[in-house]
Design an enzyme around this catalytic site. Structure first.
Site, short mmCIF file in Angstrom:
data_model
loop_
_atom_site.label_atom_id
_atom_site.label_comp_id
_atom_site.label_asym_id
_atom_site.label_seq_id
_atom_site.Cartn_x
_atom_site.Cartn_y
_atom_site.Cartn_z
N ASP A 166 0.85 -1.19 0.00
CA ASP A 166 0.00 0.00 0.00
C ASP A 166 0.88 1.24 0.00
OD1 ASP A 166 -2.72 -1.05 0.12
OD2 ASP A 166 -2.14 -1.86 2.06
N ASP B 188 -10.16 -6.06 -1.76
CA ASP B 188 -9.18 -5.49 -0.83
C ASP B 188 -9.91 -4.74 0.28
OD1 ASP B 188 -7.12 -4.15 0.42
OD2 ASP B 188 -6.35 -3.19 -1.39
#
Length: 214
Positions: free
Chosen positions: A27, A168
């Site tokens: 991320d 996600d």
């Protein structure tokens, strides 16, 4: 990987390699597109020295088209860019093409499915956010389960069943099982599944998680 403890990183990578984890999800957050700072360029470079597992780079950054060269993208990677992150998302996807990576379009929970319509020829996958991006440990937005079905139905209608669905955010084993039945193929497993408990539990967590998505 934002859920992993740096102290245990080498051991964590060893576990993932033994269990043939397909990608490491990174991320990348800039504090502008989302209200948090995440893993950066130096982390990515260091991780590549530790393992040959391909990376799944989730770029939660504003105007990513101007920053792609910084990241060190490899042709084995998946790279997700957000529909909401640029006024010219087709240009972002075009500028990703020379890297040879898989190009995924990420969409937030409130972004309509029809946002995919004009970019189907530019993408290899859709990264459907099941929470609003920026922080680990959130609870799934309930409507995103139905939205996953809408994405699958839309791709089928358009004759693009080759485009993969990644999910996600709060991907618990139970949520993963439901989403697998809908048609999801890639699961970002974080603090609600693989990274639950200490590093000594990760190997068993990976095995149990796989049982839910087979």
């Amino acid at each position: 990987m934002m859920c992993s403890d740096l102290i245990d990183l080498r051991e964590t990578i060893d576990i993932f390699e033994r269990n043939k984890v397909e990608h490491l999800h990174i991320d990348v957050m800039d504090g502008a597109f989302v209200p948090n700072f995440g893993l950066g360029v130096d982390y990515i470079r260091g991780l590549r020295k530790l393992t040959s597992i391909p990376l799944d780079l989730h770029l939660m950054i504003r105007n990513p088209e101007y920053k792609l060269q910084w990241i060190g993208i490899k042709d084995t990677d998946i790279v997700s860019v957000h529909y909401e992150s640029s006024f010219q998302i087709q240009r972002v996807l075009d500028w990703l093409k020379p890297f040879g990576c898989k190009r995924f379009l990420a969409i937030n929970p409130a972004t309509p499915v029809n946002s995919l319509e004009e970019v189907l020829d530019y993408i290899d996958g859709v990264n459907l956010l099941m929470v609003n991006p920026g922080f680990a440990g959130q609870t799934i937005v309930p409507s995103t389960i139905k939205k996953a079905q809408k994405v699958v139905d839309f791709l089928k209608k358009e004759g693009r069943e080759d485009i993969k669905l990644e999910v996600d955010g709060n991907i618990t084993p139970d949520n993963a099982k439901r989403l697998r039945q809908i048609g999801a193929e890639i699961f970002v497993a974080g603090s609600s599944s693989i990274f639950k408990g200490g590093v000594s539990q990760y190997e068993e967590n990976v095995r149990k998680f796989r049982d839910y998505i087979i």
